[in-house]
Design a protein around this motif. Sequence first.
Motif, PDB file in Angstrom:
ATOM      1  N   SER A  54       0.710  -1.274  -0.101  1.00 52.99           N
ATOM      2  CA  SER A  54       0.236  -0.208  -0.405  1.00 52.99           C
ATOM      3  C   SER A  54       1.004   1.172  -0.355  1.00 52.99           C
ATOM      4  CB  SER A  54      -1.092   0.507   1.618  1.00 52.99           C
ATOM      5  OG  SER A  54      -1.174   1.776   1.242  1.00 52.99           O
ATOM      6  N   THR A  55       0.519   1.806  -0.862  1.00 53.82           N
ATOM      7  CA  THR A  55       1.643   3.284  -0.755  1.00 53.82           C
ATOM      8  C   THR A  55       0.381   4.731  -0.481  1.00 53.82           C
ATOM      9  OG1 THR A  55       0.435   3.532  -3.563  1.00 53.82           O
ATOM     10  CG2 THR A  55       3.086   3.013  -2.939  1.00 53.82           C
ATOM     11  N   GLY A  56      -0.949   4.008  -0.176  1.00 58.76           N
ATOM     12  CA  GLY A  56      -1.469   5.107   0.870  1.00 58.76           C
ATOM     13  C   GLY A  56      -0.957   5.291   1.809  1.00 58.76           C
ATOM     14  N   PRO A  57      -1.968   6.329   3.353  1.00 60.73           N
ATOM     15  CA  PRO A  57      -2.031   6.265   3.980  1.00 60.73           C
ATOM     16  C   PRO A  57      -1.774   5.267   5.378  1.00 60.73           C
ATOM     17  CG  PRO A  57      -3.173   8.730   2.990  1.00 60.73           C
ATOM     18  CD  PRO A  57      -2.888   7.367   2.295  1.00 60.73           C
ATOM     19  N   SER A  58      -2.395   3.969   4.669  1.00 58.65           N
ATOM     20  CA  SER A  58      -2.472   3.437   5.400  1.00 58.65           C
ATOM     21  C   SER A  58      -1.601   2.412   6.402  1.00 58.65           C
ATOM     22  CB  SER A  58      -3.969   2.620   4.997  1.00 58.65           C
ATOM     23  OG  SER A  58      -3.518   1.661   4.024  1.00 58.65           O
ATOM     24  N   HIS A  59      -0.596   2.302   4.969  1.00 58.68           N
ATOM     25  CA  HIS A  59       0.871   1.761   5.236  1.00 58.68           C
ATOM     26  C   HIS A  59       0.516   0.133   5.489  1.00 58.68           C
ATOM     27  CE1 HIS A  59       2.791   5.644   5.652  1.00 58.68           C
ATOM     28  NE2 HIS A  59       1.515   5.524   6.829  1.00 58.68           N
ATOM     29  N   GLU A  60      -0.043  -0.852   4.573  1.00 54.81           N
ATOM     30  CA  GLU A  60      -0.157  -2.077   4.655  1.00 54.81           C
ATOM     31  C   GLU A  60       0.873  -2.607   3.518  1.00 54.81           C
ATOM     32  OE1 GLU A  60      -4.842  -3.455   4.215  1.00 54.81           O
ATOM     33  OE2 GLU A  60      -5.001  -1.249   4.306  1.00 54.81           O
ATOM     34  N   GLY A  61       0.842  -3.933   4.132  1.00 54.68           N
ATOM     35  CA  GLY A  61       2.380  -4.358   3.100  1.00 54.68           C
ATOM     36  C   GLY A  61       1.755  -5.736   3.083  1.00 54.68           C
ATOM     37  N   ALA A  62       1.977  -6.204   4.729  1.00 53.03           N
ATOM     38  CA  ALA A  62       1.864  -7.924   4.687  1.00 53.03           C
ATOM     39  C   ALA A  62       0.589  -8.375   4.864  1.00 53.03           C
ATOM     40  CB  ALA A  62       1.816  -8.759   6.577  1.00 53.03           C
ATOM     41  N   ASN A  63      -0.819  -7.911   4.827  1.00 53.42           N
ATOM     42  CA  ASN A  63      -1.941  -8.544   4.304  1.00 53.42           C
ATOM     43  C   ASN A  63      -1.540  -8.360   2.639  1.00 53.42           C
ATOM     44  OD1 ASN A  63      -2.171  -6.149   4.488  1.00 53.42           O
ATOM     45  ND2 ASN A  63      -4.043  -5.553   4.409  1.00 53.42           N
ATOM     46  N   TYR A  64      -1.201  -7.601   2.101  1.00 50.18           N
ATOM     47  CA  TYR A  64      -1.326  -7.411   0.582  1.00 50.18           C
ATOM     48  C   TYR A  64      -0.469  -9.021  -0.048  1.00 50.18           C
ATOM     49  CZ  TYR A  64      -3.117  -2.631   0.251  1.00 50.18           C
ATOM     50  OH  TYR A  64      -3.966  -1.569  -0.345  1.00 50.18           O
ATOM     51  N   ALA A  65       0.454  -9.092   0.862  1.00 50.13           N
ATOM     52  CA  ALA A  65       1.706 -10.233   0.614  1.00 50.13           C
ATOM     53  C   ALA A  65       0.633 -11.480   0.642  1.00 50.13           C
ATOM     54  CB  ALA A  65       2.873 -10.035   1.083  1.00 50.13           C
ATOM     55  N   MET A  66       0.374 -11.350   1.343  1.00 49.81           N
ATOM     56  CA  MET A  66      -0.667 -12.282   2.058  1.00 49.81           C
ATOM     57  C   MET A  66      -2.016 -13.162   1.295  1.00 49.81           C
ATOM     58  SD  MET A  66      -1.817 -13.032   6.312  1.00 49.81           S
ATOM     59  CE  MET A  66      -0.015 -13.344   6.980  1.00 49.81           C
ATOM     60  N   ALA A  67      -1.959 -12.159   0.448  1.00 45.76           N
ATOM     61  CA  ALA A  67      -3.499 -11.839  -0.469  1.00 45.76           C
ATOM     62  C   ALA A  67      -2.787 -12.545  -2.164  1.00 45.76           C
ATOM     63  CB  ALA A  67      -4.217 -10.504  -0.465  1.00 45.76           C
ATOM     64  N   SER A  68      -1.651 -11.535  -2.307  1.00 41.91           N
ATOM     65  CA  SER A  68      -1.104 -12.123  -3.304  1.00 41.91           C
ATOM     66  C   SER A  68      -0.546 -13.615  -3.508  1.00 41.91           C
ATOM     67  CB  SER A  68       0.135 -11.044  -3.740  1.00 41.91           C
ATOM     68  OG  SER A  68       1.612 -11.100  -3.088  1.00 41.91           O
ATOM     69  N   GLY A  69       0.223 -14.065  -2.805  1.00 46.87           N
ATOM     70  CA  GLY A  69       0.062 -15.064  -2.227  1.00 46.87           C
ATOM     71  C   GLY A  69      -0.425 -16.038  -2.421  1.00 46.87           C
ATOM     72  N   ARG A  70      -1.899 -15.720  -1.675  1.00 49.47           N
ATOM     73  CA  ARG A  70      -2.889 -17.068  -2.102  1.00 49.47           C
ATOM     74  C   ARG A  70      -3.663 -16.979  -3.460  1.00 49.47           C
ATOM     75  NH1 ARG A  70      -8.897 -16.307   1.035  1.00 49.47           N
ATOM     76  NH2 ARG A  70      -9.185 -18.874   1.169  1.00 49.47           N
ATOM     77  N   MET A  71      -3.360 -15.744  -4.390  1.00 50.46           N
ATOM     78  CA  MET A  71      -3.932 -15.572  -5.261  1.00 50.46           C
ATOM     79  C   MET A  71      -3.212 -16.093  -6.356  1.00 50.46           C
ATOM     80  SD  MET A  71      -6.255 -12.305  -6.013  1.00 50.46           S
ATOM     81  CE  MET A  71      -5.259 -11.791  -3.987  1.00 50.46           C
ATOM     82  N   ALA A  72      -1.830 -16.147  -5.955  1.00 57.38           N
ATOM     83  CA  ALA A  72      -0.865 -17.427  -6.469  1.00 57.38           C
ATOM     84  C   ALA A  72      -0.625 -18.154  -6.343  1.00 57.38           C
ATOM     85  CB  ALA A  72       0.838 -16.808  -6.569  1.00 57.38           C
ATOM     86  N   GLY A  73      -0.859 -19.128  -5.440  1.00 50.69           N
ATOM     87  CA  GLY A  73      -1.293 -20.334  -5.107  1.00 50.69           C
ATOM     88  C   GLY A  73      -2.636 -20.764  -5.983  1.00 50.69           C
ATOM     89  N   GLN A  74      -4.014 -19.908  -5.813  1.00 46.24           N
ATOM     90  CA  GLN A  74      -5.029 -20.604  -6.486  1.00 46.24           C
ATOM     91  C   GLN A  74      -4.608 -20.735  -8.112  1.00 46.24           C
ATOM     92  OE1 GLN A  74      -7.428 -17.357  -4.663  1.00 46.24           O
ATOM     93  NE2 GLN A  74      -7.719 -18.291  -3.329  1.00 46.24           N
ATOM     94  N   THR A  75      -3.844 -20.219  -8.347  1.00 46.50           N
ATOM     95  CA  THR A  75      -3.863 -20.054  -9.522  1.00 46.50           C
ATOM     96  C   THR A  75      -2.715 -21.291 -10.085  1.00 46.50           C
ATOM     97  OG1 THR A  75      -3.871 -17.488  -9.753  1.00 46.50           O
ATOM     98  CG2 THR A  75      -2.577 -17.811 -11.714  1.00 46.50           C
ATOM     99  N   ALA A  76      -1.409 -21.467  -8.795  1.00 43.04           N
ATOM    100  CA  ALA A  76      -0.768 -22.985  -9.416  1.00 43.04           C
ATOM    101  C   ALA A  76      -1.908 -23.911  -9.697  1.00 43.04           C
ATOM    102  CB  ALA A  76       0.181 -22.136  -8.492  1.00 43.04           C
ATOM    103  N   VAL A  77      -2.470 -24.064  -9.091  1.00 42.61           N
ATOM    104  CA  VAL A  77      -3.919 -25.474  -8.881  1.00 42.61           C
ATOM    105  C   VAL A  77      -4.398 -25.055  -9.867  1.00 42.61           C
ATOM    106  CG1 VAL A  77      -5.756 -26.417  -7.766  1.00 42.61           C
ATOM    107  CG2 VAL A  77      -3.745 -24.854  -6.275  1.00 42.61           C
ATOM    108  N   ALA A  78      -5.215 -23.892 -10.662  1.00 39.34           N
ATOM    109  CA  ALA A  78      -5.554 -23.539 -12.229  1.00 39.34           C
ATOM    110  C   ALA A  78      -4.760 -24.428 -13.100  1.00 39.34           C
ATOM    111  CB  ALA A  78      -6.269 -22.352 -12.070  1.00 39.34           C
ATOM    112  N   ALA A  79      -3.662 -23.846 -12.395  1.00 38.53           N
ATOM    113  CA  ALA A  79      -2.762 -24.282 -14.169  1.00 38.53           C
ATOM    114  C   ALA A  79      -2.489 -25.731 -14.194  1.00 38.53           C
ATOM    115  CB  ALA A  79      -1.327 -23.552 -13.718  1.00 38.53           C
TER     116      ALA A  79
END
Length: 458
Positions: free
Chosen positions: A317-342
């Motif tokens: 997150s580049t906004g004022p909320s300073h989020e990072g680890a939850n973005y990382a978890m979400a993107s990792g989860r979606m990468a794992g889901q894409t791996a299963v689909a592949a």
Amino acid sequence: MTDFDVIVVGAGPAGVSAALEAARGGLRVALLERGAYPGAKNLMGGVLYTHVLAELIPDFRDRGAPLERHVVRRGMSLLSAEAEMSLGFRNHRWDRPPHNHSYTVLRARFDRWFAGVAEAEGVELLAGVVVDRVLKDGEGRAQGVAVRMPEGEDPSGGELRAPLVILAEGANGMLAEAEGLRPRPSPRHMALGVKETLALPRETIEERFGLEGEQGVAWEYVGEATAGLRGAGFVYTNRDTLSVGVVVYASDLAASGLMPLDLLDRFKAHPAVAPLLKGGEVLEYGAHLIPETGYDRLPLLFRDGVLLAGDAAGLVSTGPSHEGANYAMASGRMAGQTAVAAHRAGDFSSALLAQYRRRLEDSFVLKDMVHHRAWPGFLEQNPHVLSRWPAAAAEMAEAWFRVGGTPRSERGAEVWDLFQRRVGIWPFAATAFQMRNALRILGYGKTDKLLEYLARNW
């Protein structure tokens, strides 16, 4: 040479989430970590937002997740050399589960626990392993990775084979750069965080910060907190430690001539901060790069046989909320889901892996990044917002509250004079209009028209 269905490089929040999701989809997963154990090389300011973790592991509290304190009070202080002007918010509703999904954590403990959950569900964790490159077939498609032990240990190397590699290697992203997925980031678009963990008795922490039980505080400081550089300082409460640090843009730090530890020591010595830290024993010190590239500079997130997740992909997150680890978890989860689909489709081409980008676009991750896409540019064009202006606000407050027999009318004139000299009505109006656009916080109405008029006529 060992065969897997997917190889994940990096055992931080993004990598573990990807590995866990892929394993739950029936894939054979290798999770590779350069450090001696997950978390050994990871660093974070201290607050973890757990709504994605709750989707991955609904009973994470019952399974012993090493959370420090749930955050019930948040705030920001504007610092001049000797003064502090603060704005805080406390909500007792956050004392009840799910505690606003906000907890302070220590990454060395949390990452190790998180990777342990993935191991228990079938992920093969290989720690102390360096990945030198992604292996390719004759047509340039990923086929695995070449690995070795760190220098000074067993120099022998080997190969791990898989038709899909997920790179979650963090902000440095050397493999992602070698694969042409992203350029080497400019210091203008990278922040450096330096942090210490200070030991204090639990009772002392709770007394100083007005806490009870598992309650916690997350507080940020701007202005003199970073010697006038773009960035912020922070103090977060853990059970029996404090996480204390500063985050500044790498380009600003280099131009200032200050050393990171000097900047941190300067922050710790500020009159508003020092009493909170008094008596604390330094347990650890670390530094960590944070990508501040924003949505408009996102790298390629996929190519044949390769996906990019977390900090390596600039998903912060580049906004004022300073989020990072939850973005990382979400993107990792979606990468794992894409791996299963592949694997189910038997297709590891870019055409199929494009699902990953679409998943991100449908999620809060890219929607939030789009919403704040102009924020990095705004800060670069208006560095005074995090440097001169906070100090000026503290000086104006000091002038207003000063006691000494001065008539109120004269104090008001002094505050106005300070505002005109240190800020200025036209620069303020122009910056406010730009900030409105950067944060997209107002609908277009009378307020916007006024700000736009002031900005045009400045």
